[in-house]
Design a protein around this motif. Sequence first.
Motif, PDB file in Angstrom:
ATOM      1  N   ARG A  16     -10.496  50.879  -8.699  1.00  0.00           N
ATOM      2  CA  ARG A  16      -9.780  51.431  -9.836  1.00  0.00           C
ATOM      3  C   ARG A  16      -8.478  50.661  -9.992  1.00  0.00           C
ATOM      4  N   SER A  17      -8.147  50.302 -11.187  1.00  0.00           N
ATOM      5  CA  SER A  17      -6.830  49.696 -11.416  1.00  0.00           C
ATOM      6  C   SER A  17      -6.172  50.480 -12.546  1.00  0.00           C
ATOM      7  N   GLY A  18      -4.972  50.108 -12.900  1.00  0.00           N
ATOM      8  CA  GLY A  18      -4.235  50.824 -13.934  1.00  0.00           C
ATOM      9  C   GLY A  18      -5.018  50.966 -15.231  1.00  0.00           C
ATOM     10  N   THR A  19      -5.765  49.936 -15.581  1.00  0.00           N
ATOM     11  CA  THR A  19      -6.463  49.925 -16.863  1.00  0.00           C
ATOM     12  C   THR A  19      -7.906  50.424 -16.781  1.00  0.00           C
ATOM     13  N   GLY A  20      -8.305  50.936 -15.626  1.00  0.00           N
ATOM     14  CA  GLY A  20      -9.670  51.448 -15.500  1.00  0.00           C
ATOM     15  C   GLY A  20     -10.344  50.856 -14.287  1.00  0.00           C
ATOM     16  N   GLN A  21     -11.678  50.834 -14.317  1.00  0.00           N
ATOM     17  CA  GLN A  21     -12.409  50.340 -13.163  1.00  0.00           C
ATOM     18  C   GLN A  21     -12.630  48.836 -13.281  1.00  0.00           C
ATOM     19  N   VAL A  22     -12.467  48.155 -12.158  1.00  0.00           N
ATOM     20  CA  VAL A  22     -12.731  46.716 -12.142  1.00  0.00           C
ATOM     21  C   VAL A  22     -13.879  46.450 -11.191  1.00  0.00           C
ATOM     22  N   GLU A  23     -14.902  45.796 -11.706  1.00  0.00           N
ATOM     23  CA  GLU A  23     -16.033  45.437 -10.858  1.00  0.00           C
ATOM     24  C   GLU A  23     -15.700  44.114 -10.195  1.00  0.00           C
ATOM     25  N   ILE A  24     -15.416  44.172  -8.908  1.00  0.00           N
ATOM     26  CA  ILE A  24     -14.914  42.982  -8.224  1.00  0.00           C
ATOM     27  C   ILE A  24     -16.039  42.177  -7.593  1.00  0.00           C
ATOM     28  N   LEU A  25     -17.005  42.870  -6.995  1.00  0.00           N
ATOM     29  CA  LEU A  25     -18.173  42.177  -6.435  1.00  0.00           C
ATOM     30  C   LEU A  25     -19.432  42.813  -6.996  1.00  0.00           C
ATOM     31  N   THR A  37     -22.026  29.487  11.260  1.00  0.00           N
ATOM     32  CA  THR A  37     -20.679  29.350  10.708  1.00  0.00           C
ATOM     33  C   THR A  37     -20.839  29.230   9.193  1.00  0.00           C
ATOM     34  N   LEU A  38     -20.227  30.173   8.491  1.00  0.00           N
ATOM     35  CA  LEU A  38     -20.431  30.276   7.052  1.00  0.00           C
ATOM     36  C   LEU A  38     -19.110  30.098   6.316  1.00  0.00           C
ATOM     37  N   ALA A  39     -19.102  29.217   5.335  1.00  0.00           N
ATOM     38  CA  ALA A  39     -17.910  29.047   4.509  1.00  0.00           C
ATOM     39  C   ALA A  39     -18.115  29.764   3.179  1.00  0.00           C
ATOM     40  N   LEU A  40     -17.137  30.560   2.780  1.00  0.00           N
ATOM     41  CA  LEU A  40     -17.148  31.174   1.448  1.00  0.00           C
ATOM     42  C   LEU A  40     -16.179  30.387   0.588  1.00  0.00           C
ATOM     43  N   ILE A  41     -16.709  29.828  -0.496  1.00  0.00           N
ATOM     44  CA  ILE A  41     -15.848  29.058  -1.388  1.00  0.00           C
ATOM     45  C   ILE A  41     -15.933  29.656  -2.796  1.00  0.00           C
ATOM     46  N   GLY A  42     -15.091  29.177  -3.689  1.00  0.00           N
ATOM     47  CA  GLY A  42     -15.107  29.662  -5.065  1.00  0.00           C
ATOM     48  C   GLY A  42     -13.698  29.703  -5.615  1.00  0.00           C
ATOM     49  N   PRO A  43     -13.581  29.758  -6.955  1.00  0.00           N
ATOM     50  CA  PRO A  43     -12.262  29.743  -7.574  1.00  0.00           C
ATOM     51  C   PRO A  43     -11.420  30.951  -7.182  1.00  0.00           C
ATOM     52  N   SER A  44     -10.118  30.822  -7.376  1.00  0.00           N
ATOM     53  CA  SER A  44      -9.201  31.933  -7.136  1.00  0.00           C
ATOM     54  C   SER A  44      -9.627  33.134  -7.976  1.00  0.00           C
ATOM     55  N   SER A  46     -12.370  34.847  -7.479  1.00  0.00           N
ATOM     56  CA  SER A  46     -13.828  35.000  -7.541  1.00  0.00           C
ATOM     57  C   SER A  46     -14.351  36.073  -6.596  1.00  0.00           C
ATOM     58  N   GLY A  47     -13.502  36.560  -5.691  1.00  0.00           N
ATOM     59  CA  GLY A  47     -13.911  37.677  -4.847  1.00  0.00           C
ATOM     60  C   GLY A  47     -14.107  37.342  -3.377  1.00  0.00           C
ATOM     61  N   LYS A  48     -13.612  36.174  -2.931  1.00  0.00           N
ATOM     62  CA  LYS A  48     -13.832  35.737  -1.544  1.00  0.00           C
ATOM     63  C   LYS A  48     -13.177  36.691  -0.538  1.00  0.00           C
ATOM     64  N   LEU A 216     -18.917  31.631  -4.504  1.00  0.00           N
ATOM     65  CA  LEU A 216     -18.769  32.818  -5.347  1.00  0.00           C
ATOM     66  C   LEU A 216     -18.202  32.427  -6.701  1.00  0.00           C
ATOM     67  N   ARG A 217     -18.650  33.149  -7.722  1.00  0.00           N
ATOM     68  CA  ARG A 217     -18.088  32.979  -9.057  1.00  0.00           C
ATOM     69  C   ARG A 217     -18.115  34.335  -9.740  1.00  0.00           C
ATOM     70  N   ASP A 218     -16.973  34.754 -10.248  1.00  0.00           N
ATOM     71  CA  ASP A 218     -16.864  36.046 -10.935  1.00  0.00           C
ATOM     72  C   ASP A 218     -17.522  37.190 -10.168  1.00  0.00           C
ATOM     73  N   GLY A 219     -17.308  37.223  -8.874  1.00  0.00           N
ATOM     74  CA  GLY A 219     -17.787  38.350  -8.080  1.00  0.00           C
ATOM     75  C   GLY A 219     -19.250  38.305  -7.715  1.00  0.00           C
ATOM     76  N   ARG A 220     -19.920  37.203  -8.048  1.00  0.00           N
ATOM     77  CA  ARG A 220     -21.335  37.058  -7.690  1.00  0.00           C
ATOM     78  C   ARG A 220     -21.542  35.794  -6.879  1.00  0.00           C
ATOM     79  N   ILE A 221     -22.657  35.766  -6.126  1.00  0.00           N
ATOM     80  CA  ILE A 221     -23.029  34.529  -5.452  1.00  0.00           C
ATOM     81  C   ILE A 221     -23.545  33.560  -6.506  1.00  0.00           C
ATOM     82  N   ASP A 222     -22.963  32.375  -6.503  1.00  0.00           N
ATOM     83  CA  ASP A 222     -23.313  31.356  -7.491  1.00  0.00           C
ATOM     84  C   ASP A 222     -24.448  30.498  -6.920  1.00  0.00           C
ATOM     85  N   GLU A 223     -25.660  30.847  -7.344  1.00  0.00           N
ATOM     86  CA  GLU A 223     -26.837  30.162  -6.781  1.00  0.00           C
ATOM     87  C   GLU A 223     -26.950  28.730  -7.266  1.00  0.00           C
TER      88      GLU A 223
END
Length: 227
Positions: A16-25, A37-44, A46-48, A216-223
Amino acid sequence: MTSSIVSLQRAGLTLRSGTGQVEILKDISLDVAPGETLALIGPSGSGKSSLLMLIGGLERASAGRVTTLGHDLNSLGEDALSRLRRGAMGVVFQSFNLIPTMTALENVAVPLELVGVSDASARAGAQLDAVGLSARSGHYPSQMSGGEQQRVALARATAPRPRLILADEPTGNLDGVTGAAIIELLFDLSAQHGATLILVTHDPELAARCSRVVSLRDGRIDESQPA
Ligand SMILES: Nc1ncnc2c1ncn2[C@@H]1O[C@H](COP(=O)(O)OP(=O)(O)OP(=O)(O)O)[C@@H](O)[C@H]1O
Ligand SMILES: [Mg+2]
């Protein structure tokens, strides 16, 4: 899959955020094998970090299932969750979360005492030495640079010899040489004790050293990203 150290099945995180619900992942399915050993990468954004929190039980999934070290985190109470985290997981946050009123040595030793390590102080000292900070063991976090605090946080996370290490940008505040040394240490430690390592990084070289890369991209795994 019971042999996985970490298993997520269609996991989602909505906050929940001030403006409502945010779907993060959204709809994250992922299995991590012991010793991987797993690396999680993705833009700022993206939900890492959020994914790392979900795996470490610092956030609870709003959808799906998260199983870490054989425990279904949704059905684990707060106390059981903290015990699991203290005993078997080492977590290094993006902000280091050191305790400001404790020296570097105490920051590393106290969690060891909590899990009943008898030579906590000696082991903490050795771990600080391993990250190159033996000269700073009596210093408080406010008396150390960002990179030094990060190394204390790493020493604290790895000193209990956890089966699972979660590290959020472990070299983010370090210069190239120190960063490389810390990475060697992290990989050595995980290899020595057969720990599984999941780390978030923006560093392509570090990602390449891991046995697997998940993007990750926009909260999803970027296949579409090649692993
Ligand atoms: N408590 C919160 N309430 C609402 N939104 C949040 C909260 N925490 C994180 N977010 C949002 O969730 C998204 C994912 O954040 P997260 O910190 O996981 O990203 P990240 O991939 O780790 O980014 P970075 O590389 O910058 O660290 C962002 O859009 C962020 O603004
Ligand atoms: Mg982050």
